[in-house]
Write a protein that holds these residues in place. Structure first.
Motif, PDB file in Angstrom:
ATOM      1  N   LYS A  37       0.948  -1.231   0.030  1.00  0.00           N
ATOM      2  CA  LYS A  37       0.112  -0.065   0.069  1.00  0.00           C
ATOM      3  C   LYS A  37       0.761   1.487   0.131  1.00  0.00           C
ATOM      4  CE  LYS A  37      -3.476   2.117   2.985  1.00  0.00           C
ATOM      5  NZ  LYS A  37      -4.397   1.833   3.974  1.00  0.00           N
ATOM      6  N   ILE A  38       0.741   1.943  -1.107  1.00  0.00           N
ATOM      7  CA  ILE A  38       1.439   3.185  -1.345  1.00  0.00           C
ATOM      8  C   ILE A  38       0.599   4.566  -1.024  1.00  0.00           C
ATOM      9  CG2 ILE A  38       2.970   4.626  -2.766  1.00  0.00           C
ATOM     10  CD1 ILE A  38       4.166   1.941  -2.282  1.00  0.00           C
ATOM     11  N   THR A  39       1.057   5.149   0.190  1.00  0.00           N
ATOM     12  CA  THR A  39       0.306   6.577   0.544  1.00  0.00           C
ATOM     13  C   THR A  39       1.032   7.743   0.160  1.00  0.00           C
ATOM     14  OG1 THR A  39      -0.985   5.285   2.073  1.00  0.00           O
ATOM     15  CG2 THR A  39      -0.947   7.553   2.136  1.00  0.00           C
ATOM     16  N   PHE A  55       4.870  13.924   1.683  1.00  0.00           N
ATOM     17  CA  PHE A  55       4.939  12.579   2.599  1.00  0.00           C
ATOM     18  C   PHE A  55       4.570  11.440   1.548  1.00  0.00           C
ATOM     19  CE2 PHE A  55       2.266   9.170   4.773  1.00  0.00           C
ATOM     20  CZ  PHE A  55       3.402   9.103   5.704  1.00  0.00           C
ATOM     21  N   TYR A  56       5.440  10.523   1.953  1.00  0.00           N
ATOM     22  CA  TYR A  56       5.400   9.158   1.170  1.00  0.00           C
ATOM     23  C   TYR A  56       5.564   7.905   2.229  1.00  0.00           C
ATOM     24  CZ  TYR A  56       6.758   5.448  -1.949  1.00  0.00           C
ATOM     25  OH  TYR A  56       6.805   3.951  -2.392  1.00  0.00           O
ATOM     26  N   SER A  57       4.805   7.003   1.877  1.00  0.00           N
ATOM     27  CA  SER A  57       4.657   5.602   2.814  1.00  0.00           C
ATOM     28  C   SER A  57       4.360   4.438   2.141  1.00  0.00           C
ATOM     29  CB  SER A  57       3.552   6.012   3.879  1.00  0.00           C
ATOM     30  OG  SER A  57       3.562   4.899   4.928  1.00  0.00           O
ATOM     31  N   SER A  58       5.215   3.327   2.361  1.00  0.00           N
ATOM     32  CA  SER A  58       4.965   2.170   1.721  1.00  0.00           C
ATOM     33  C   SER A  58       4.677   1.103   2.825  1.00  0.00           C
ATOM     34  CB  SER A  58       5.953   1.492   0.950  1.00  0.00           C
ATOM     35  OG  SER A  58       5.879   0.477   0.549  1.00  0.00           O
ATOM     36  N   LYS A  59       3.452   0.354   2.910  1.00  0.00           N
ATOM     37  CA  LYS A  59       2.976  -0.441   3.856  1.00  0.00           C
ATOM     38  C   LYS A  59       2.726  -1.736   3.296  1.00  0.00           C
ATOM     39  CE  LYS A  59      -0.203  -0.874   7.627  1.00  0.00           C
ATOM     40  NZ  LYS A  59      -1.447  -0.507   8.283  1.00  0.00           N
ATOM     41  N   LYS A  60       3.530  -2.784   4.189  1.00  0.00           N
ATOM     42  CA  LYS A  60       3.255  -4.110   3.618  1.00  0.00           C
ATOM     43  C   LYS A  60       3.649  -4.884   4.649  1.00  0.00           C
ATOM     44  CE  LYS A  60       4.786  -7.415  -0.265  1.00  0.00           C
ATOM     45  NZ  LYS A  60       5.724  -7.251  -1.288  1.00  0.00           N
ATOM     46  N   SER A  61       2.599  -6.125   4.962  1.00  0.00           N
ATOM     47  CA  SER A  61       2.368  -7.037   5.994  1.00  0.00           C
ATOM     48  C   SER A  61       2.571  -6.515   7.423  1.00  0.00           C
ATOM     49  CB  SER A  61       3.630  -8.020   5.668  1.00  0.00           C
ATOM     50  OG  SER A  61       3.569  -8.704   4.583  1.00  0.00           O
ATOM     51  N   GLY A  62       1.857  -5.326   7.376  1.00  0.00           N
ATOM     52  CA  GLY A  62       1.889  -4.651   8.557  1.00  0.00           C
ATOM     53  C   GLY A  62       2.751  -3.925   9.258  1.00  0.00           C
ATOM     54  N   GLU A  63       3.888  -3.450   8.416  1.00  0.00           N
ATOM     55  CA  GLU A  63       4.834  -2.705   8.472  1.00  0.00           C
ATOM     56  C   GLU A  63       4.813  -1.613   7.351  1.00  0.00           C
ATOM     57  OE1 GLU A  63       9.530  -2.593   9.724  1.00  0.00           O
ATOM     58  OE2 GLU A  63       8.855  -4.220   8.445  1.00  0.00           O
ATOM     59  N   SER A  64       5.153  -0.184   7.852  1.00  0.00           N
ATOM     60  CA  SER A  64       5.232   0.843   6.716  1.00  0.00           C
ATOM     61  C   SER A  64       6.714   1.528   7.123  1.00  0.00           C
ATOM     62  CB  SER A  64       4.114   2.207   7.023  1.00  0.00           C
ATOM     63  OG  SER A  64       4.390   2.444   8.571  1.00  0.00           O
ATOM     64  N   ILE A  65       6.959   1.683   6.040  1.00  0.00           N
ATOM     65  CA  ILE A  65       8.281   2.695   5.661  1.00  0.00           C
ATOM     66  C   ILE A  65       8.023   4.021   4.938  1.00  0.00           C
ATOM     67  CG2 ILE A  65      10.571   2.572   4.685  1.00  0.00           C
ATOM     68  CD1 ILE A  65      10.409  -0.433   4.402  1.00  0.00           C
ATOM     69  N   SER A  66       8.284   5.051   5.868  1.00  0.00           N
ATOM     70  CA  SER A  66       7.601   6.175   5.605  1.00  0.00           C
ATOM     71  C   SER A  66       8.576   7.557   5.493  1.00  0.00           C
ATOM     72  CB  SER A  66       6.666   6.797   6.236  1.00  0.00           C
ATOM     73  OG  SER A  66       5.877   5.976   6.727  1.00  0.00           O
ATOM     74  N   PHE A 112      11.366   7.018   8.607  1.00  0.00           N
ATOM     75  CA  PHE A 112      10.861   6.206   9.650  1.00  0.00           C
ATOM     76  C   PHE A 112       9.947   4.948   9.647  1.00  0.00           C
ATOM     77  CE2 PHE A 112       7.767   9.160   8.945  1.00  0.00           C
ATOM     78  CZ  PHE A 112       6.487   8.844   9.023  1.00  0.00           C
ATOM     79  N   LYS A 113      10.035   4.075  10.254  1.00  0.00           N
ATOM     80  CA  LYS A 113       9.160   2.714  10.019  1.00  0.00           C
ATOM     81  C   LYS A 113       8.206   2.676  11.031  1.00  0.00           C
ATOM     82  CE  LYS A 113      13.201   0.155   8.307  1.00  0.00           C
ATOM     83  NZ  LYS A 113      14.429   0.925   8.691  1.00  0.00           N
ATOM     84  N   ASN A 114       7.200   2.122  10.847  1.00  0.00           N
ATOM     85  CA  ASN A 114       6.152   1.887  11.764  1.00  0.00           C
ATOM     86  C   ASN A 114       5.441   0.347  11.933  1.00  0.00           C
ATOM     87  OD1 ASN A 114       5.287   5.007  11.361  1.00  0.00           O
ATOM     88  ND2 ASN A 114       4.574   4.288  13.581  1.00  0.00           N
ATOM     89  N   LYS A 115       5.572  -0.584  13.169  1.00  0.00           N
ATOM     90  CA  LYS A 115       4.879  -1.654  13.014  1.00  0.00           C
ATOM     91  C   LYS A 115       4.384  -1.550  14.414  1.00  0.00           C
ATOM     92  CE  LYS A 115       6.021  -6.390  12.240  1.00  0.00           C
ATOM     93  NZ  LYS A 115       6.776  -7.454  11.928  1.00  0.00           N
TER      94      LYS A 115
END
Length: 517
Positions: free
Chosen positions: A325-327, A354-365, A410-413
């Motif tokens: 998922k790309i936001t 702002f740019y974010s890529s989310k896959k398998s519950g983890e996002s890299i932004s 940053f990363k979010n999980k």
């Protein structure tokens, strides 16, 4: 007084008719459990004082099996206390833990598993009296209901709509089936000039919205703004349109840690076309158009555009491919978004990317903000003061410090945010830091802060700002300071130490930014 009549029937069955009248009396707990709990199992009655007139009949055979039980009662409740199991505090902030009914008159009819109940009386919210009417029919575990509540001098609140009134008429009509699914035929709130209406709303057993027919909002909110929008179902999609919507409070809620959007469980597209959206008391967004697609309670695709009065733009996109998922969010005016964060005060101007890529519950932004000014940032002020950079601290709390660029990777999980890098550069200072944030538990950051005058001496490419920027106490030959910030969010501890040698990473990042600019 009771009266009974016996009538012998064929095959040795008996028909019993009777009448029982009660003067005012308190119903004991054991009788509540015996006579009321079987019919209304979800209601916990704590106290009941009533008078009644009851007509009943039933058949009984030789094995004492009862059939065709029929009840026709007229009841007057002087006082009824029910445990409040409904989560209504967010809508009725003054509501008590127990619901107190008084002076209720209602009629109960029961025959062959069909229960009808119709009534009207007073219900107390805190110590204020309100009029409550209701009609309930229960048959084969299916429940039909129709209620109205006239609120007088009590706050009714819908937070995300920024709506609060002390007088209103609430009406609800719907049904509940064996699977605990709820259908709301109509829900409305009326208050003179205000009308909030929902039609054909379907909720699953988790009380999540799975389908709706119409939402019509025409009301004046707490900021005295006249809102007028509608959501209409059209074939397999929804259309959200209107002339004006004040999104100030809604944006606050979406950006907060307590944001809850899991109540919407529709797998459909929403087309949006709103003439004007108010973001705050200074910024309105015009011609806000686009679409959002939902699946499994998440936005899987979106494309939204709008513009500000000075031709600056906002663009929001979401694209999902192979579970990735790309936001993206691009705003020519960052101020109405960034200034909402409580730890930042006096944010002005700015452009946000702002740019974010989310896959398998983890996002890299990656978050970038360009050309902005800060007037107050408590943590930065504390670092500057501890480092004896009083001149810069004074400017920060006065006219503000300008930054050319801020970049955060940053990363979010789940509840953990890992900050790979935060880098900010401006005419007064440059900052490089990393760390992590464990939501509502712990913040841990470490970094380097360097005054621009030091960078000038080291690199020789930025204008010298003078001693006032770095303060008179700065040590000779000291390039800058290292700092650490650690602790629970409301009890952070900050330490600062001078450094005489800049790290290669800091020098490389600074040269990259200077060359780019």
């Amino acid at each position: 007084y009771p009266k009974m009549y016996l009538l012998k029937k064929k095959k040795n069955d008996f028909l019993i008719n009777g009448k029982i009248n009660h003067k005012k009396f308190n119903v004991e707990k054991k009788n509540l459990a015996l006579f009321i709990k079987p019919y209304l199992p979800e209601i916990d009655i704590k106290e009941l004082k009533l008078s009644s007139s009851n007509n009943f009949s039933f058949k009984i055979n030789q094995r004492f099996e009862i059939t065709d039980f029929k009840l026709d009662s007229k009841v007057k409740i002087e006082n009824l206390l029910i445990s409040n199991e409904l989560n209504l505090k967010k809508f009725l902030p003054d509501i008590n833990d127990s619901l107190n009914f008084s002076d209720h008159e209602f009629i109960i009819k029961y025959f062959k598993g069909n229960l009808d109940l119709n009534g009207k009386g007073n219900i107390f919210i805190k110590d204020k009296k309100n009029i409550f009417t209701y009609s309930v029919n229960e048959k084969n575990n299916n429940l039909d209901f129709k209620t109205s509540l006239k609120i007088n001098d009590n706050p009714l609140k819908i937070d995300f709509l920024n709506y609060e009134k002390n007088e209103a008429l609430i009406q609800v009509e719907g049904s509940k089936n064996k699977k605990n699914e709820t259908f709301i035929k109509i829900f409305s709130i009326n208050n003179n000039k205000d009308q909030i209406k929902i039609e054909n709303l379907y909720l699953n057993k988790k009380f999540e919205v799975i389908k709706l027919g119409l939402v019509s909002l025409d009301y004046i909110d707490n900021e005295k703004q006249k809102n007028k929008i509608k959501i209409i179902q059209k074939k397999n999609q929804y259309i959200l349109k209107g002339t004006f919507f004040n999104a100030n409070k809604l944006v606050d809620n979406l950006l907060s840690d307590n944001a809850d959007t899991n109540f919407l469980n529709i797998n459909s597209k929403i087309k949006i076309n709103i003439d004007e959206v108010r973001l705050d008391n200074k910024n309105n967004l015009f011609d806000f158009i686009g679409n959002i697609s939902f699946k499994n309670k998440e936005i899987v695709k979106a494309n939204l555009d709008g513009h500000f009065s000075n031709n600056k733009k906002l663009k929001f996109t979401v694209n999902t491919l192979d579970n990735n998922k790309i936001t993206t969010l691009y705003v020519d005016k960052a101020e109405p978004i960034v200034k909402r964060y409580k730890f930042i005060k006096g944010f002005e101007e700015g452009l946000l990317d702002f740019y974010s890529s989310k896959k398998s519950g983890e996002s890299i932004s990656k978050l970038k903000i360009y050309d902005f000014k800060l007037k107050e940032l408590p943590l930065l002020t504390k670092i500057l003061t501890l480092a004896s950079l009083q001149g810069i601290a004074d400017i920060l709390s006065g006219e503000g410090i300008r930054f050319d660029e801020f970049e955060m990777n940053f990363k979010n999980k789940e509840n953990l945010m890992t900050i790979d890098e935060i880098y900010a550069i401006g005419p007064a200072i440059s900052i490089l830091m990393d760390g992590y944030v464990e939501k509502n538990k712990l913040i841990s950051l470490r970094g380097t802060l360097v005054p621009a005058t030091t960078i000038n001496k080291f690199i020789g490419s930025l204008p010298i700002l003078g001693k006032i920027l770095v303060g008179s106490k700065t040590g000779e030959g000291v390039f800058g300071v290292s700092f650490k910030i650690k602790g629970p969010p409301k009890k952070l501890e900050t330490t600062v130490n001078p450094i005489k040698t800049l790290t290669p990473r800091f020098i490389t990042r600074t040269l990259e930014k200077i060359k780019k600019n």
